[in-house]
Write an enzyme that holds these catalytic residues in place. Structure first.
Site, PDB file in Angstrom:
ATOM      1  N   LEU A 107       0.816  -1.213   0.000  1.00 47.88           N
ATOM      2  CA  LEU A 107       0.000   0.000   0.000  1.00 47.88           C
ATOM      3  C   LEU A 107       0.850   1.264   0.000  1.00 47.88           C
ATOM      4  O   LEU A 107       0.459   2.281  -0.570  1.00 47.88           O
ATOM      5  CB  LEU A 107      -0.930   0.017   1.220  1.00 47.88           C
ATOM      6  CG  LEU A 107      -2.043  -1.025   1.279  1.00 47.88           C
ATOM      7  CD1 LEU A 107      -3.051  -0.652   2.350  1.00 47.88           C
ATOM      8  CD2 LEU A 107      -2.745  -1.179  -0.062  1.00 47.88           C
ATOM      9  N   ALA A 158      -4.487  -5.415   4.663  1.00 48.45           N
ATOM     10  CA  ALA A 158      -3.634  -4.329   4.181  1.00 48.45           C
ATOM     11  C   ALA A 158      -2.176  -4.650   4.483  1.00 48.45           C
ATOM     12  O   ALA A 158      -1.831  -4.961   5.621  1.00 48.45           O
ATOM     13  CB  ALA A 158      -4.022  -3.017   4.850  1.00 48.45           C
ATOM     14  N   GLU A 159      -1.336  -4.581   3.466  1.00 46.38           N
ATOM     15  CA  GLU A 159       0.108  -4.723   3.678  1.00 46.38           C
ATOM     16  C   GLU A 159       0.736  -3.335   3.596  1.00 46.38           C
ATOM     17  O   GLU A 159       0.736  -2.703   2.540  1.00 46.38           O
ATOM     18  CB  GLU A 159       0.728  -5.636   2.621  1.00 46.38           C
ATOM     19  CG  GLU A 159       2.235  -5.795   2.776  1.00 46.38           C
ATOM     20  CD  GLU A 159       2.916  -6.203   1.488  1.00 46.38           C
ATOM     21  OE1 GLU A 159       3.932  -5.562   1.127  1.00 46.38           O
ATOM     22  OE2 GLU A 159       2.427  -7.138   0.828  1.00 46.38           O
ATOM     23  N   ASP A 160       1.235  -2.855   4.722  1.00 43.53           N
ATOM     24  CA  ASP A 160       1.785  -1.500   4.765  1.00 43.53           C
ATOM     25  C   ASP A 160       2.893  -1.439   5.799  1.00 43.53           C
ATOM     26  O   ASP A 160       2.776  -2.016   6.880  1.00 43.53           O
ATOM     27  CB  ASP A 160       0.687  -0.493   5.119  1.00 43.53           C
ATOM     28  CG  ASP A 160       1.227   0.908   5.306  1.00 43.53           C
ATOM     29  OD1 ASP A 160       1.973   1.375   4.418  1.00 43.53           O
ATOM     30  OD2 ASP A 160       0.929   1.539   6.338  1.00 43.53           O
TER      31      ASP A 160
END
Length: 210
Positions: A107, A158-160
């Site tokens: 993200l 979510a990958e952040d």
């Protein structure tokens, strides 16, 4: 990513993937796909770049259309055709293959015009300054809203790595609407430690803080 609507033939046919999903479901397992809507391959022969002969069919033109370090193409999320393409892509994998959820890849590459390659201190101003791509944020809110309305059991992750606030808060409360959040900084740190740093030289300060 060069083709957003196809499994790679290296791993089998579409029917093979359908059987894989069915087998997993039969064992009580959920199937998640890592969806890459944060950028696309710059390959002009097999990807979306120069799809219609122009430089900005799906992507920003100029420097903003190129990832700062990776050279991949960056979507213009405020474009109606781009929204149709990406949102349809999310629905298609669920309808066609009955997958159970998505992990949205990288993200930080899409929600900042610097692609996340900046120092973050946790100051809220860093998440609302001129480097934040508000159109990308609106796309993520829209994606989560639509997915959870059309497919109530779907799971979004979510990958952040920047600790963006509100990732898993409901969209009705100003959040982005994800169900879960994963930060790859920790596993990347452990991978680096295990590969390059002898055990007796590990920094416990770095381990605790990261």
């Amino acid at each position: 990513v060069t083709n957003f609507y196809a499994t790679s033939s290296r791993y089998g046919t579409p029917d093979d993937f359908k059987r894989l999903v069915d087998e997993a479901h039969g064992l009580g397992l959920l199937v998640f796909m890592e969806i890459v809507h944060s950028y696309a391959a710059a390959d002009e022969m097999v990807g979306l770049s120069l799809f219609d002969g122009s430089n900005d069919c799906f992507f920003h033109s100029g420097k903003r259309g190129q990832h700062k370090f990776w050279g991949t193409r960056m979507f213009k999320y405020g474009d109606l055709d781009v929204l149709h393409f990406l949102l349809s892509n999310l629905s298609w994998w669920i309808e066609e293959y009955q997958i159970d959820g998505y992990q949205f890849h990288s993200l930080s590459s899409m929600i900042y015009t610097h692609n996340g390659f900046a120092s973050f201190t946790g100051d809220l101003e860093e998440y609302s300054n001129q480097y934040v791509d508000r159109e990308a944020l609106l796309y993520l809110i829209m994606a989560n809203e639509i997915l959870h309305v059309l497919y109530p059991n779907i799971v979004t992750i979510a990958e952040d790595a920047t600790y963006y606030p509100g990732l898993c808060e409901p969209t009705s409360q100003g959040g982005l609407g994800f169900d879960y959040y994963v930060n790859l900084s920790a596993p990347e740190m452990w991978s680096t430690f295990l590969e390059t740093v002898p055990d007796h030289e590990w920094s416990m300060t770095k381990v605790v803080l990261e």
